[in-house]
Design an enzyme around this catalytic site. Structure first.
Site, PDB file in Angstrom:
ATOM      1  N   GLY A   1       5.382  -3.240   4.547  1.00 51.33           N
ATOM      2  CA  GLY A   1       4.977  -1.904   4.121  1.00 51.33           C
ATOM      3  C   GLY A   1       4.071  -1.941   2.913  1.00 51.33           C
ATOM      4  CD  GLU A   2       6.680  -2.850  -0.020  1.00 45.97           C
ATOM      5  OE1 GLU A   2       7.331  -1.786  -0.041  1.00 45.97           O
ATOM      6  OE2 GLU A   2       6.954  -3.790   0.759  1.00 45.97           O
ATOM      7  CG  PHE A   3      -0.072  -6.523   4.257  1.00 46.89           C
ATOM      8  CD1 PHE A   3      -1.018  -7.328   3.643  1.00 46.89           C
ATOM      9  CD2 PHE A   3      -0.338  -6.049   5.540  1.00 46.89           C
ATOM     10  CE1 PHE A   3      -2.202  -7.666   4.293  1.00 46.89           C
ATOM     11  CE2 PHE A   3      -1.507  -6.381   6.194  1.00 46.89           C
ATOM     12  CZ  PHE A   3      -2.448  -7.194   5.564  1.00 46.89           C
TER      13      PHE A   3
END
Length: 377
Positions: free
Chosen positions: A20-22
């Protein structure tokens, strides 16, 4: 992707906790790569769910797990990598890596950050955590609440309200949409409910409606695609088949539900939805990414656990999102939207307008990099 760092490379390092952060950091990473082509990109992950899915991502020159946070590991890492710029995404705080960057005077940005009053930074015992914030050159935050909280502990100069780069990412995906032929063939002429990132709790709430509405089409994309979960879904949804079996199953008229048994397709599947349901909202961790559906101008339904996610709160407030408490409410909401064209159109337009109103976070961060000459060609 290279296996060994070339010591002559000029490197920009981005660290993401998970997948998700990627996706949150990806728009900035790709802008940096295109605007500053002389730099190599190092991408690190903490979680296997990020690394395993993106270990072959072509946009980075090096992709690794980040070694555990220790004084020795951080020192060795910096001695080898020598990054020119570091970007941490959302809420990653690794003390030795952060303090190492500060000691070496390496520009360090935190992007798409979101802060809450309950976090240690803002509590009496939070001096250690506050010391980590001093390592960042600049903090780019998602909302005014975060700005206010940071102001209370003395951060007024190096904080910018930039919004969430995920909006830029979902807009990019939607505007470069690539059709899925077998799904188009399945959906033709029907109203379609796409349920993405579902957990067992979501599927149990959905199953009665799915099994009783043979005239509708359903696409279910479980969050976990292990054999056990796929079998659970096939058992719950009576007239279903796996996506991978679409070309060899019974004629499409005898099934009304596809179970997606792959990773990476969901952001495109929402395009085919009449209405989207996003899973996770019946579990303690909360709802998954509602923006992937809203960007296509679809009403988005999810369970009651969404208070940790600013975009899910704002989507409800904007009128594009609907939170339901149980399966009965879910069924009533779906029926209402499918029967009331005016209400449906209003919800769909609200979802679309909400996402596009938040566009531009990536450009703000890139402009900061340019103006402060953090990278130069």
């Amino acid at each position: 992707m290279r296996e060994t760092i070339n010591v002559s490379d000029k490197i920009v390092w981005m660290h993401c906790s998970s997948l998700g952060e990627f996706e949150q950091g990806r728009p900035l990473l790709e802008k940096i790569k295109s605007h500053f082509p002389s730099y190599k990109i190092l991408l690190t992950f903490f979680s296997p769910s990020g690394y395993e899915v993106r270990k072959d991502y072509a946009g980075a020159d090096y992709i690794f797990y980040l070694p555990s946070d220790s004084k020795k590991n951080a020192a060795q890492f910096y001695d080898i990598v020598k990054p020119q710029l570091i970007v941490f995404v959302k809420y990653e705080f690794w003390y030795y890596y952060l303090s190492g960057a500060k000691r070496r005077n390496i520009p360090l940005l935190l992007i798409s950050a979101i802060f809450r009053k309950s976090q240690p930074f803002f509590l009496n015992y939070g001096s250690f955590h506050r010391s980590m914030l001093t390592c960042f050159t600049h903090l780019f935050v998602q909302n005014n609440q975060s700005i206010g909280l940071l102001n209370t502990i003395g951060y007024t100069e190096n904080v910018t309200l930039s919004g969430d780069t995920r909006f830029d990412r979902v807009i990019e995906i939607a505007e470069s949409f690539q059709p899925i032929a077998s799904v188009e063939n399945f959906c033709q002429g029907s109203n379609v409910i796409v349920a993405g990132s579902t957990w067992s709790e979501d599927d149990r709430e959905l199953a009665h409606y799915v099994n009783s509405k043979s005239a509708l089409k359903f696409i279910i994309a479980p969050h976990d695609i292990s054999k056990e979960r796929l079998q659970e879904c096939l058992k719950l949804y009576k007239n279903s088949t796996l996506f991978s079996a679409l070309n060899s199953t019974l004629p499409p008229t005898k099934i009304n539900t596809i179970i997606i048994d792959n990773i990476g397709m969901l952001s495109r599947l929402y395009k085919y939805a009449t209405i989207a349901y996003v899973g996770g909202g019946f579990g303690a961790d909360g709802v998954h990414n509602v923006l992937e559906a809203a960007v296509y101008g679809k009403p988005v339904i999810y369970g009651p656990e969404y208070s940790k996610f600013n975009e899910a709160i704002e989507l409800v407030e904007s009128g594009g999102g609907i939170s339901i408490k149980n399966g009965l409410e879910l069924e009533t909401t779906l029926d209402t939207l499918l029967k009331n064209n005016e209400k449906y159109a209003e919800k769909a337009q609200s979802a679309l307008q909400y996402v596009y109103s938040k566009k531009g976070s990536t450009e703000k961060i890139l402009q900061f990099i340019y103006e402060n000459r953090l990278l130069t060609n």
